[in-house]
Write an enzyme that holds these catalytic residues in place. Structure first.
Site, mmCIF file in Angstrom:
data_model
loop_
_atom_site.group_PDB
_atom_site.id
_atom_site.type_symbol
_atom_site.label_atom_id
_atom_site.label_comp_id
_atom_site.label_asym_id
_atom_site.label_seq_id
_atom_site.Cartn_x
_atom_site.Cartn_y
_atom_site.Cartn_z
ATOM 1 N N SER A 84 0.858 -1.178 0.000
ATOM 2 C CA SER A 84 0.000 0.000 0.000
ATOM 3 C C SER A 84 0.900 1.236 0.000
ATOM 4 O O SER A 84 1.726 1.407 0.900
ATOM 5 C CB SER A 84 -0.885 -0.029 1.256
ATOM 6 O OG SER A 84 -1.617 1.157 1.357
ATOM 7 N N GLY B 226 -4.530 -4.186 6.395
ATOM 8 C CA GLY B 226 -3.431 -3.989 7.332
ATOM 9 C C GLY B 226 -3.442 -2.590 7.891
ATOM 10 O O GLY B 226 -4.055 -1.676 7.320
ATOM 11 N N ASN C 3 -10.013 5.992 1.533
ATOM 12 C CA ASN C 3 -10.250 6.229 2.965
ATOM 13 C C ASN C 3 -11.361 7.254 3.208
ATOM 14 O O ASN C 3 -11.190 8.217 3.964
ATOM 15 C CB ASN C 3 -8.962 6.655 3.678
ATOM 16 C CG ASN C 3 -7.955 5.527 3.771
ATOM 17 O OD1 ASN C 3 -6.903 5.569 3.128
ATOM 18 N ND2 ASN C 3 -8.261 4.506 4.532
ATOM 19 N N LYS D 19 -1.328 -0.919 -4.250
ATOM 20 C CA LYS D 19 -2.513 -0.121 -3.872
ATOM 21 C C LYS D 19 -2.051 1.317 -3.694
ATOM 22 O O LYS D 19 -1.106 1.583 -2.947
ATOM 23 C CB LYS D 19 -3.076 -0.700 -2.569
ATOM 24 C CG LYS D 19 -3.996 0.185 -1.760
ATOM 25 C CD LYS D 19 -4.774 -0.695 -0.768
ATOM 26 C CE LYS D 19 -5.025 -0.014 0.563
ATOM 27 N NZ LYS D 19 -5.791 -0.869 1.490
ATOM 28 N N LEU D 20 -2.714 2.218 -4.423
ATOM 29 C CA LEU D 20 -2.369 3.637 -4.304
ATOM 30 C C LEU D 20 -3.404 4.331 -3.434
ATOM 31 O O LEU D 20 -4.609 4.153 -3.630
ATOM 32 C CB LEU D 20 -2.372 4.318 -5.680
ATOM 33 C CG LEU D 20 -1.427 3.784 -6.741
ATOM 34 C CD1 LEU D 20 -1.570 4.620 -8.028
ATOM 35 C CD2 LEU D 20 0.022 3.817 -6.259
ATOM 36 N N LYS D 21 -2.935 5.143 -2.522
ATOM 37 C CA LYS D 21 -3.851 5.977 -1.749
ATOM 38 C C LYS D 21 -4.264 7.144 -2.636
ATOM 39 O O LYS D 21 -3.393 7.764 -3.286
ATOM 40 C CB LYS D 21 -3.144 6.495 -0.495
ATOM 41 C CG LYS D 21 -2.831 5.393 0.504
ATOM 42 C CD LYS D 21 -4.110 4.891 1.124
ATOM 43 C CE LYS D 21 -3.836 3.834 2.174
ATOM 44 N NZ LYS D 21 -5.062 3.369 2.807
ATOM 45 N N ASP E 40 -7.300 3.330 -2.867
ATOM 46 C CA ASP E 40 -7.976 3.412 -1.568
ATOM 47 C C ASP E 40 -8.154 4.886 -1.214
ATOM 48 O O ASP E 40 -7.179 5.627 -1.093
ATOM 49 C CB ASP E 40 -7.115 2.708 -0.507
ATOM 50 C CG ASP E 40 -7.790 2.665 0.858
ATOM 51 O OD1 ASP E 40 -8.918 3.177 0.995
ATOM 52 O OD2 ASP E 40 -7.170 2.111 1.797
ATOM 53 N N GLU F 237 -11.323 1.224 -3.044
ATOM 54 C CA GLU F 237 -11.657 0.922 -1.656
ATOM 55 C C GLU F 237 -12.206 2.153 -0.955
ATOM 56 O O GLU F 237 -11.650 3.251 -1.073
ATOM 57 C CB GLU F 237 -10.368 0.440 -0.975
ATOM 58 C CG GLU F 237 -10.559 -0.141 0.396
ATOM 59 C CD GLU F 237 -9.238 -0.721 0.928
ATOM 60 O OE1 GLU F 237 -8.326 -1.019 0.128
ATOM 61 O OE2 GLU F 237 -9.129 -0.847 2.154
ATOM 62 N N LYS G 217 -10.104 -6.494 8.119
ATOM 63 C CA LYS G 217 -9.033 -6.200 9.084
ATOM 64 C C LYS G 217 -9.497 -6.817 10.399
ATOM 65 O O LYS G 217 -10.463 -6.329 10.997
ATOM 66 C CB LYS G 217 -8.879 -4.694 9.280
ATOM 67 C CG LYS G 217 -8.113 -3.998 8.186
ATOM 68 C CD LYS G 217 -7.907 -2.539 8.510
ATOM 69 C CE LYS G 217 -7.259 -1.853 7.325
ATOM 70 N NZ LYS G 217 -7.725 -0.478 7.158
ATOM 71 N N ASP H 92 -14.071 -1.038 3.544
ATOM 72 C CA ASP H 92 -13.115 -1.243 4.636
ATOM 73 C C ASP H 92 -13.725 -0.656 5.907
ATOM 74 O O ASP H 92 -14.359 -1.357 6.700
ATOM 75 C CB ASP H 92 -11.783 -0.571 4.262
ATOM 76 C CG ASP H 92 -10.745 -0.593 5.366
ATOM 77 O OD1 ASP H 92 -10.997 -1.197 6.419
ATOM 78 O OD2 ASP H 92 -9.653 0.003 5.197
HETATM 79 O O1 NPG Z 1 0.514 -2.342 4.624
HETATM 80 O O2 NPG Z 1 -0.382 -2.342 6.595
HETATM 81 C C1 NPG Z 1 -0.225 -1.861 5.475
HETATM 82 C C2 NPG Z 1 -0.969 -0.587 5.129
HETATM 83 C C3 NPG Z 1 -2.272 -0.880 4.494
HETATM 84 O O3 NPG Z 1 -3.202 1.046 3.517
HETATM 85 C C4 NPG Z 1 -3.125 0.351 4.489
HETATM 86 N N1 NPG Z 1 -3.743 0.623 5.641
HETATM 87 O O4 NPG Z 1 -6.611 2.557 5.091
HETATM 88 O O5 NPG Z 1 -6.274 0.436 4.996
HETATM 89 C C5 NPG Z 1 -5.905 1.572 5.283
HETATM 90 C C6 NPG Z 1 -4.518 1.800 5.844
HETATM 91 C C7 NPG Z 1 -4.490 2.158 7.309
HETATM 92 C C8 NPG Z 1 -3.263 2.300 7.941
HETATM 93 C C9 NPG Z 1 -5.629 2.368 8.035
HETATM 94 C C10 NPG Z 1 -3.182 2.650 9.284
HETATM 95 C C11 NPG Z 1 -5.566 2.687 9.393
HETATM 96 C C12 NPG Z 1 -4.337 2.849 10.006
#
Ligand code: NPG
Length: 369
Positions: free
Chosen positions: A135, A291, A191, A161-163, A189, A214, A263, A239
C-alpha cells in the site's frame, strides 16, 4: 488462578512516511496487549490510532474500555478464561470491536500456545505462502510516486494499492498505469475522502482497469457505495464501513460491496473475521486481509487468517522492511514469488522480543484479574 494483562503503547519509527487522505504518520503508535496466565503469554496488536482517525475507537479509549468495561465483566465470569468465554462475556457490550478484539486475540494466542496449536490449525486452515501487496502512501509529487512504486516492484510485490484523495486521483493512477503497464494489478484506496456527488469523477477511473476502489465514501454511506457498485465499473471494496459481521451482511445484501477488506482488529478479532470471510465466501464476495502497518505480532496472525480460501486477493501484508527498521518480533521477507508465510509455531507463532518492546514503549499499564 490469576491473569495479568499488559497494555503497551509503542512508538515505532516508520522507514517511510505514510500519508493517506486522513493524514500522515512518520511514527506508528501501536497498542499491543499481552495476556499472561499460568506462565503462558499471548500477544495481540490493535489497529487503534492515537486519535479516532480511521475508526471510531482510539488508543486511549481502547485502553479505558478494556480496563473499565471488559475486564470487570471477566471478574464475574465462571470457568476458564478462554477466547470463547470472553466472546460470551463481551456479547452484552455494543460496539467497541477494537477493544473486544484486542483482548480476545491476546487470550486466544495464550490458549493456543498452551495447547501447542498453530493459529492456522485453529482456523481449520493450512499453512501456505500468501500473495501479498503493498500500500503506497501519498508522496509529494509524481516522480516520487514512480520511484516508490518501482522500488516496491523491484522488492517483489505483485500488487500495488495507491492511496487517493481529491486532487490526487486520476493523474497518479494514469501515471503509474502508463509507467508499469496494464498487467500490474493496481487498486486504489480513498479512505472515505469522496462523496456520492463525486461518482462521475470516480467513474473516470474505470479506464485504468483497477482491481478495485476501496472505501470511496463515508463509512455510513452504504447506499452511495451500492449505487457506485451498480454501475459495474471498477469493483467497490468496503473497509471502514465494516466493523462487525452484521455490517458485512448488510453491505452484501445492499450490493454495497463487490469486495470486502477484512481487518481482524477492526471487526473485533479473528473469530469474527473468520465469520465475515465465511459469509463473503458463501455469497461470492472476494476478500483480502487489510493492514494497519502491523508489527510482527499483527502480521503473523493476519498471514494465518489469509490462508482461508476466500482470501483470493493479495493482502495489505508487506514485508517487515517496508515498515520498520527494527520490529518487536521476527522479520518477514518476501519469497521469490512475492509471498509471505505465517510462522509455524503455536499460537501466532511469534517470539516477541521484549528488549525491543521495552525500547519502543512509551506507556504501559498492567492490570490483574
Ligand atoms: O501495509 O499495513 C499496510 C498498510 C495498508 O493502507 C493500508 N492501511 O486505510 O487500509 C488503510 C490503511 C491504514 C493504515 C488504516 C493505518 C488505518 C491505520
Amino acid at each position: 488462578m490469576s491473569a495479568t494483562v499488559t497494555l503497551r503503547r509503542l512508538e515505532m519509527p516508520l522507514v517511510r512516511p505514510f500519508r493517506t487522505s486522513k493524514g500522515e504518520e512518520t511514527v506508528r503508535d501501536v497498542l499491543v496487549a499481552s495476556w499472561t496466565e499460568d506462565g503462558v503469554t499471548g500477544w495481540a496488536e490493535s489497529a487503534a490510532d492515537p486519535e479516532p482517525t480511521y475508526f471510531p475507537e482510539y488508543i486511549d479509549g481502547v485502553r479505558l474500555t478494556i480496563e473499565k468495561v471488559l475486564l470487570p465483566l471477566l471478574a464475574s465470569a465462571s470457568g476458564p478464561l478462554t477466547a470463547g468465554a470472553l466472546r460470551r462475556a463481551f456479547a452484552q457490550v455494543p460496539g467497541n470491536p477494537l477493544a473486544r478484539g484486542l483482548l480476545e486475540t491476546a487470550v486466544l494466542d495464550a490458549e493456543l500456545r498452551r495447547h501447542q496449536m498453530p493459529f492456522v490449525d485453529f482456523l481449520c486452515s493450512a499453512r501456505r505462502p500468501i500473495r501479498v501487496g503493498v500500500s503506497v502512501g501519498i508522496p509529494g509529487d509524481l516522480d516520487t510516486l514512480l520511484a516508490w512504486v518501482a522500488g516496491y516492484l523491484e522488492d517483489g510485490y505483485r500488487r500495488v494499492k495507491l492511496k487517493i484523495a481529491p486532487g490526487w486521483d486520476l493523474e497518479p493512477v494514469r501515471t503509474v498505469r502508463e509507467a508499469f503497464g496494464d498487467e500490474l494489478p493496481l487498486q486504489v484506496d480513498a479512505n472515505q475522502a469522496y462523496t456520492p456527488a463525486d461518482t462521475p469523477l470516480l467513474g473516470k477511473l474505470d479506464e485504468f482497469g483497477l482491481v478495485l476502489i476501496e472505501q470511496p465514501f463515508a463509512r455510513h454511506e452504504l447506499l452511495g457505495h451500492a449505487k457506485l457498485a451498480a454501475r459495474h465499473g471498477t469493483p467497490v471494496c468496503l473497509d471502514e464501513s465494516v466493523l462487525s459481521l452484521d455490517d458485512a451482511m448488510t453491505a452484501i445484501r445492499l450490493g454495497a460491496a463487490d469486495v470486502i477488506n477484512i481487518k481482524p482488529s477492526r471487526v473485533g478479532g479473528y473469530v469474527t473475521a473468520r465469520q465475515i470471510h465465511d459469509v463473503c465466501l458463501a455469497n461470492g464476495v472476494p476478500v483480502f486481509c487489510g493492514g494497519t502497518l502491523e508489527t510482527a505480532v499483527g502480521r503473523a496472525a493476519n498471514l494465518a487468517l489469509a490462508t482461508l480460501p476466500g482470501f483470493t486477493l493479495p493482502g495489505d501484508i508487506s514485508a517487515t522492511s517496508r515498515y520498520y527498521a527494527a520490529d518487536i518480533g521476527p522479520s518477514f521477507e518476501l519469497d521469490a514469488d512475492g509471498c509471505l508465510t505465517a510462522p509455524s509455531g503455536p499460537g501466532i507463532g511469534v517470539e516477541v522480543d521484549l528488549d525491543t518492546v521495552d525500547k519502543f514503549t512509551v506507556e504501559s499499564t498492567t492490570l490483574t484479574l
